[in-house]
Scaffold this motif. Structure first.
Motif, short mmCIF file in Angstrom:
data_model
loop_
_atom_site.label_atom_id
_atom_site.label_comp_id
_atom_site.label_asym_id
_atom_site.label_seq_id
_atom_site.Cartn_x
_atom_site.Cartn_y
_atom_site.Cartn_z
N ILE A 97 0.85 -1.19 0.00
CA ILE A 97 0.00 0.00 0.00
C ILE A 97 0.89 1.24 0.00
O ILE A 97 1.90 1.29 0.69
CB ILE A 97 -0.90 0.04 1.26
N GLY A 99 0.60 5.54 0.36
CA GLY A 99 -0.33 6.61 0.68
C GLY A 99 0.32 7.81 1.33
O GLY A 99 1.48 7.76 1.75
N ILE A 107 -4.37 0.85 9.12
CA ILE A 107 -5.04 0.65 7.83
C ILE A 107 -5.05 -0.84 7.50
O ILE A 107 -4.14 -1.58 7.87
CB ILE A 107 -4.34 1.47 6.72
N GLN A 108 -6.10 -1.25 6.78
CA GLN A 108 -6.25 -2.64 6.35
C GLN A 108 -6.85 -2.67 4.95
O GLN A 108 -7.74 -1.89 4.64
CB GLN A 108 -7.15 -3.40 7.32
N LEU A 109 -6.34 -3.57 4.12
CA LEU A 109 -6.92 -3.76 2.78
C LEU A 109 -8.10 -4.72 2.86
O LEU A 109 -8.06 -5.71 3.59
CB LEU A 109 -5.89 -4.36 1.83
N LYS A 110 -9.14 -4.43 2.08
CA LYS A 110 -10.28 -5.34 1.93
C LYS A 110 -10.48 -5.64 0.45
O LYS A 110 -10.30 -4.76 -0.40
CB LYS A 110 -11.55 -4.73 2.53
N ASN A 125 -9.33 -10.01 3.54
CA ASN A 125 -8.69 -8.91 4.26
C ASN A 125 -7.19 -9.12 4.31
O ASN A 125 -6.72 -10.27 4.28
CB ASN A 125 -9.18 -8.82 5.72
N PHE A 154 -10.06 0.24 1.45
CA PHE A 154 -9.10 0.56 2.50
C PHE A 154 -9.88 0.86 3.77
O PHE A 154 -10.69 1.79 3.81
CB PHE A 154 -8.25 1.77 2.11
N TYR A 155 -9.62 0.10 4.81
CA TYR A 155 -10.35 0.24 6.07
C TYR A 155 -9.44 0.89 7.12
O TYR A 155 -8.30 0.47 7.33
CB TYR A 155 -10.82 -1.13 6.56
N PHE A 156 -9.97 1.92 7.77
CA PHE A 156 -9.25 2.66 8.80
C PHE A 156 -9.99 2.51 10.12
O PHE A 156 -11.03 3.16 10.32
CB PHE A 156 -9.14 4.15 8.43
N LEU A 196 -3.86 7.73 -2.19
CA LEU A 196 -3.76 6.35 -1.69
C LEU A 196 -3.87 5.37 -2.86
O LEU A 196 -4.58 5.64 -3.84
CB LEU A 196 -4.89 6.09 -0.70
N VAL A 198 -2.44 1.06 -4.36
CA VAL A 198 -1.73 -0.21 -4.11
C VAL A 198 -0.68 -0.43 -5.18
O VAL A 198 -0.80 0.04 -6.32
CB VAL A 198 -2.70 -1.41 -4.07
#
Length: 203
Positions: A97, A99, A107-110, A125, A154-156, A196, A198
């Motif tokens: 990632i 950003g 932060i986490q990718l989904k 995830n 992108f999960y915050f 942001l 990938v």
């Protein structure tokens, strides 16, 4: 009779010597083959490690997402943004990632799979990353392999932590928590560009 026994004994001794030589040769061949196999395995392992290290160099990777620049706005009221402009294909892989982060956070990718025109389901995830303020590249511990008709989010956990602007329609802000297996309906309203994206290898 003694003469015949002597001849038989002599032939037997020759046979025993020959058998001993063949056994030693067989043992030697087996040891040599084992040594060669181990050397070849070590060589291939080292080559694969070198290739993997090289493939993780960002200069060789593809990038998709918003331009990584400082923008004028950020919205910490929501926790999820979905990048809808890139529909990934089978075999695409995400390595990290990139950003421009407003502050320290997580932060986490989904990964979302399309079910219908605007309907998606969360199918995967990544690990959760800790990030520091500023421009950063975060390398995944394990690459994410993608299927056809997938997009990413992108999960915050502590609220969106990336600059954005309203001059394009690449990302959608989602104001609800989406867990693994949950469905998501994307709207064309309220779409923005975030600093942001990938990195990886994409078709």
């Amino acid at each position: 009779m003694k003469k015949e026994n002597k001849v038989v004994r002599s032939k037997l001794e020759k046979c025993e010597k020959l058998n001993k030589l063949l056994s030693e040769e067989k043992k030697f061949s087996y040891l040599e083959l084992t040594k060669l196999r181990n050397e070849l395995r070590d060589f291939l392992r080292n080559q694969l490690i070198s290739i993997d290290k090289l493939s993780n160099k960002t200069i060789l990777m593809d990038y998709t997402g918003g331009e990584i620049i400082e923008r004028s706005k950020f919205d910490k009221s929501a926790k999820l943004i979905v990048f809808k402009s890139k529909m990934f294909k089978d075999g695409d892989e995400i390595r990290g990632i990139k950003g421009y982060f407003v502050k320290n956070g997580k932060i986490q990718l989904k990964i979302f799979k399309r079910l219908d025109k605007d309907i998606y389901v969360c199918v995967g995830n990544s690990e959760v990353f800790s990030v520091n303020k500023g421009k950063h590249y975060l390398e995944l511990k394990s690459k994410l392999l993608l299927d056809d008709n997938t997009i990413i989010g992108f999960y915050f956990p502590e609220g969106i932590n990336v600059f954005y602007s309203k001059n394009a329609e690449n990302f959608c802000i989602v104001h609800s928590d989406i867990l693994l297996g949950d469905k998501l309906k994307l709207s064309n309203d309220k779409c923005y560009t975030f600093s942001l994206g990938v990195m990886g290898y994409f078709n």
